[in-house]
Scaffold this motif. Structure first.
Motif, PDB file in Angstrom:
ATOM      1  N   SER A  75      72.752 129.285  89.992  1.00  0.00           N
ATOM      2  CA  SER A  75      73.978 129.304  90.791  1.00  0.00           C
ATOM      3  C   SER A  75      75.199 128.924  89.960  1.00  0.00           C
ATOM      4  N   PHE A  77      80.152 125.768 100.413  1.00  0.00           N
ATOM      5  CA  PHE A  77      78.778 126.118 100.035  1.00  0.00           C
ATOM      6  C   PHE A  77      77.873 124.904 100.141  1.00  0.00           C
ATOM      7  N   LEU A  89      74.198 122.898  98.707  1.00  0.00           N
ATOM      8  CA  LEU A  89      73.317 122.715  97.556  1.00  0.00           C
ATOM      9  C   LEU A  89      71.961 122.202  98.024  1.00  0.00           C
ATOM     10  N   TRP A 123      68.960 128.244  95.078  1.00  0.00           N
ATOM     11  CA  TRP A 123      70.301 128.809  95.109  1.00  0.00           C
ATOM     12  C   TRP A 123      71.287 127.963  95.911  1.00  0.00           C
ATOM     13  N   ALA A 124      72.534 127.963  95.444  1.00  0.00           N
ATOM     14  CA  ALA A 124      73.645 127.403  96.217  1.00  0.00           C
ATOM     15  C   ALA A 124      74.231 128.537  97.038  1.00  0.00           C
ATOM     16  N   TYR A 125      74.144 128.427  98.349  1.00  0.00           N
ATOM     17  CA  TYR A 125      74.627 129.488  99.232  1.00  0.00           C
ATOM     18  C   TYR A 125      76.029 129.164  99.748  1.00  0.00           C
ATOM     19  N   GLU A 126      76.915 130.142  99.684  1.00  0.00           N
ATOM     20  CA  GLU A 126      78.196 130.000 100.373  1.00  0.00           C
ATOM     21  C   GLU A 126      77.940 130.160 101.870  1.00  0.00           C
ATOM     22  N   THR A 175      78.733 130.067  91.059  1.00  0.00           N
ATOM     23  CA  THR A 175      79.365 129.325  92.153  1.00  0.00           C
ATOM     24  C   THR A 175      80.197 128.176  91.610  1.00  0.00           C
ATOM     25  N   TYR A 177      72.880 120.872  90.151  1.00  0.00           N
ATOM     26  CA  TYR A 177      72.605 122.215  90.661  1.00  0.00           C
ATOM     27  C   TYR A 177      71.647 122.938  89.725  1.00  0.00           C
TER      28      TYR A 177
END
Length: 292
Positions: free
Chosen positions: A120, A40, A42, A12-15, A123, A116
């Motif tokens: 995600s 965010f 990666l 996951w790409a997290y903010e 995003t 990515y």
């Protein structure tokens, strides 16, 4: 509940927030986090079982502020930085195939590519929305476009039709101009029995007052990848420097449409027998120089 970076690691790409802070390697490089409208991280493209707590688990941090996008990228134990002002971004693209995604930001002095995982995807659509909203608001669409009146959405192949529906659900405004179905052609001068045909993606040509839009069943990285791939490209009219439609020198019976940007040229393929798509692209090429 806040968890450690190692425990939270995955595709996951997290903010960036209290639960998902900046990766330690990037902390000294990213200042004034509060100034970013979107920030965010990666992850590295490795299997979860191969990750360890002492590893640098993230390859990129991406931030969008009021004036542009900054990308920090990991290079072993160092961090490189590139900045793209919104005014210099002349095209964006999202390519997706199964779990693989690639975001491309075309700048006036170079291109930034971000890999990515498609879990995600939202995003990156959010990132593209920020970019596209920064482009000139006034209509800059060239006059004289001749759309293919014979194209009906319900006649488009189901894979591209679903992309059209998803695009509309995301609030993207567009008019459907022409459609080139998936097709294939032999390399020019190599019509031997054992020569395989080259496969070309299906393409929908769309536009609105601010942008030329291309929706494809995916420009394949390998033959046969179109079936499960999708590609969305948006080009502001203000950044398009010219359009041409010529016969391909590499593939017999194929036309190549070229869309020229300051530092990039985007290409789609068209069958000469597809009169509606050919006429749309011809009028785009004819009218564009007068529009510049």
């Amino acid at each position: 509940m806040k968890v450690s970076e190692y425990d939270a690691f995955g595709p996951w790409a997290y903010e960036i927030d209290e639960d998902h802070p900046l990766p330690p390697l990037f902390v000294p490089c990213v200042e004034h986090q509060e100034s970013y409208r979107m920030l965010f991280k990666l992850p590295r493209d490795i299997e979860r079982r191969k990750a360890t707590p002492d590893m640098d688990l993230y390859d990129y941090v991406v931030g969008a502020d009021d004036s542009g996008i900054r990308v920090w990228s990991r290079r072993e134990k160092a961090v490189d930085t590139v900045y793209l002002p919104f005014r210099e971004i002349c095209g964006v693209r999202l390519y997706q195939r199964l779990l693989k995604g690639v975001c491309t930001l075309c700048g006036r002095e170079g291109t930034v590519t971000l890999p990515y995982n498609t879990v995600s995807a939202d995003t990156f659509w959010k990132l593209l929305d920020l970019v596209r909203r920064s482009w000139p608001r006034e209509s800059a669409c060239p006059a004289g476009l001749v759309r293919d009146e014979g194209v009906k959405e319900e006649q488009v192949d189901i894979w591209l039709y679903n992309q059209l529906r998803d695009l509309r659900d995301r609030g993207v405004d567009f008019s459907l101009d022409a459609y080139q179905p998936y097709h294939s052609a032999y390399p020019a001068g190599r019509r031997l029995p054992w020569t395989k045909q080259e496969e070309f993606a299906g393409t929908l040509y769309l536009h609105n007052g601010r942008e030329l839009l291309l929706l494809r069943s995916g420009k394949p990285e390998k033959k046969g990848e179109q079936k499960y791939s999708a590609e969305f490209t948006a080009i502001p009219w203000a950044s398009l420097e010219g359009v041409s439609l010529t016969r391909s020198k590499e593939y017999a019976g194929t036309l190549m449409a070229e869309f020229r940007l300051p530092e990039n040229t985007l290409v789609t393929e068209v069958e000469p027998s597809n009169g509606g798509a050919v006429r749309f692209l011809e009028t785009l090429a004819e009218n564009w120089p007068a529009h510049l």
